[in-house]
Design a protein around this motif. Sequence first.
Motif, PDB file in Angstrom:
ATOM      1  N   GLU A 135     -67.041  85.538  23.287  1.00 20.00           N
ATOM      2  CA  GLU A 135     -66.687  85.920  23.684  1.00 20.00           C
ATOM      3  C   GLU A 135     -66.224  86.692  22.300  1.00 20.00           C
ATOM      4  OE1 GLU A 135     -63.848  83.505  26.969  1.00 20.00           O
ATOM      5  OE2 GLU A 135     -63.257  83.505  24.374  1.00 20.00           O
ATOM      6  N   GLY A 136     -65.969  86.154  21.219  1.00 19.90           N
ATOM      7  CA  GLY A 136     -66.181  86.885  19.840  1.00 19.90           C
ATOM      8  C   GLY A 136     -67.552  87.912  20.251  1.00 19.90           C
ATOM      9  N   THR A 141     -62.389  93.280   7.771  1.00 21.38           N
ATOM     10  CA  THR A 141     -62.085  92.818   8.380  1.00 21.38           C
ATOM     11  C   THR A 141     -61.096  92.019   8.913  1.00 21.38           C
ATOM     12  OG1 THR A 141     -63.171  94.981   9.665  1.00 21.38           O
ATOM     13  CG2 THR A 141     -62.143  93.743  11.202  1.00 21.38           C
ATOM     14  N   VAL A 142     -59.611  92.093   8.972  1.00 22.06           N
ATOM     15  CA  VAL A 142     -59.023  90.714   9.843  1.00 22.06           C
ATOM     16  C   VAL A 142     -59.057  90.838  11.309  1.00 22.06           C
ATOM     17  CG1 VAL A 142     -56.695  89.539  10.330  1.00 22.06           C
ATOM     18  CG2 VAL A 142     -56.997  90.957   7.505  1.00 22.06           C
ATOM     19  N   VAL A 143     -59.637  89.901  11.789  1.00 24.10           N
ATOM     20  CA  VAL A 143     -60.051  90.206  13.420  1.00 24.10           C
ATOM     21  C   VAL A 143     -58.913  89.680  13.891  1.00 24.10           C
ATOM     22  CG1 VAL A 143     -61.629  89.286  14.986  1.00 24.10           C
ATOM     23  CG2 VAL A 143     -62.300  90.047  13.188  1.00 24.10           C
ATOM     24  N   ASP A 144     -58.672  89.885  14.725  1.00 29.44           N
ATOM     25  CA  ASP A 144     -57.162  89.577  16.164  1.00 29.44           C
ATOM     26  C   ASP A 144     -58.125  88.619  16.905  1.00 29.44           C
ATOM     27  OD1 ASP A 144     -55.244  89.322  17.783  1.00 29.44           O
ATOM     28  OD2 ASP A 144     -55.152  91.010  18.828  1.00 29.44           O
ATOM     29  N   ASN A 145     -57.260  87.568  16.044  1.00 27.31           N
ATOM     30  CA  ASN A 145     -58.400  85.670  17.312  1.00 27.31           C
ATOM     31  C   ASN A 145     -57.765  85.666  18.087  1.00 27.31           C
ATOM     32  OD1 ASN A 145     -59.782  83.801  17.803  1.00 27.31           O
ATOM     33  ND2 ASN A 145     -60.254  83.477  15.727  1.00 27.31           N
ATOM     34  N   PRO A 146     -58.048  85.345  19.790  1.00 26.94           N
ATOM     35  CA  PRO A 146     -57.380  85.013  20.407  1.00 26.94           C
ATOM     36  C   PRO A 146     -57.330  83.068  20.518  1.00 26.94           C
ATOM     37  CG  PRO A 146     -59.636  85.557  21.482  1.00 26.94           C
ATOM     38  CD  PRO A 146     -59.207  86.474  20.162  1.00 26.94           C
ATOM     39  N   CYS A 186     -63.175  79.327  15.221  1.00 23.07           N
ATOM     40  CA  CYS A 186     -63.287  79.731  14.413  1.00 23.07           C
ATOM     41  C   CYS A 186     -64.763  79.871  14.937  1.00 23.07           C
ATOM     42  CB  CYS A 186     -63.945  78.226  13.241  1.00 23.07           C
ATOM     43  SG  CYS A 186     -62.353  78.398  11.894  1.00 23.07           S
ATOM     44  N   ALA A 187     -64.784  79.344  16.088  1.00 20.20           N
ATOM     45  CA  ALA A 187     -66.383  79.398  16.911  1.00 20.20           C
ATOM     46  C   ALA A 187     -66.173  81.575  17.372  1.00 20.20           C
ATOM     47  CB  ALA A 187     -66.495  78.787  18.573  1.00 20.20           C
ATOM     48  N   TYR A 188     -65.370  81.474  17.829  1.00 22.26           N
ATOM     49  CA  TYR A 188     -64.958  83.120  17.876  1.00 22.26           C
ATOM     50  C   TYR A 188     -65.523  83.972  16.789  1.00 22.26           C
ATOM     51  CZ  TYR A 188     -62.504  87.378  19.627  1.00 22.26           C
ATOM     52  OH  TYR A 188     -62.092  88.507  20.363  1.00 22.26           O
ATOM     53  N   MET A 189     -64.361  83.430  15.963  1.00 21.28           N
ATOM     54  CA  MET A 189     -65.048  84.146  14.535  1.00 21.28           C
ATOM     55  C   MET A 189     -66.788  84.216  13.827  1.00 21.28           C
ATOM     56  SD  MET A 189     -62.868  85.490  12.843  1.00 21.28           S
ATOM     57  CE  MET A 189     -63.941  86.754  11.737  1.00 21.28           C
TER      58      MET A 189
END
Length: 268
Positions: A185-186, A120-125, A137-140
């Motif tokens: 949040e991730g 999955t390509v994650v929608d990263n804010p 990268c912390a979100y990921m």
Amino acid sequence: MAASMLKMVLSLATAVALAVLGGAPATAAPPRPADPVGIDVSWPQCGKTLPSGLAFAIVGVNNGLANATNPCLEAQLDWAALTIKYPQATSQPRVALYVNTANPGLAGSWWPSSNFYSGTVVDNPYGKCEGKNDKACAYMYGYAKAYDDAVLRGVDDPEDYFWWLDVETENSWQPDKEANRADLEGMTAYFESIGADVGIYSTGYQWGQIAGTVPSTSNLAGLPSWLAGARTLNGAKSNCSLSGLTPGSRVALTQYVSSGLDYNYACK
């Protein structure tokens, strides 16, 4: 006729009528506990005899670290499913889960290098993750750990559970509170993407040290709070009146320790 004699005659008549009709006197429902008390368990309780007659249970998915599995997870989920006798005593789910959280940065055994994870390509804010120790990268990292918890730990139907994020200073965190919030949040984003509900477990002090002040625009805002720190049931009840950990949050659960086990009170 004396009142006691009248009651005896009426009782006898009722019993005879029920016998004729093939029925039986109704059995009273088992009494509910005076307080809606549950328990949380995880790897430290492996092999231990656990109490019964609880209102709810919360089972830890990890083995103390965000990247490990509780070796007793299956057994404890089975115990929880069998032991909860009062599932309607509180608004809490009969069985919920909690996961360890962390933001180890580049010191971790694994750190993301892109916004792609497990197909999955994650929608990263926070933009594009490129392997740096930053918010993107912390979100990921948080998203990936939540995915692992739901998919790789052995939890069936993860979307049906309530997931609590266990946020404690004992785990690895960056000094950058914004990056730590991005990590959480991730995790929240992944669990919510599968339709699961999410809450936050911590104390006000630990949350302040790790995540700081949460903006109202964060997906952490409004999540239910589970507050640790009480030493008695009365203390746990009192803590229900404290502020939640994020803007718009209500305190749903409070924790206290009794006989070496973590018990929890469901706030009204």
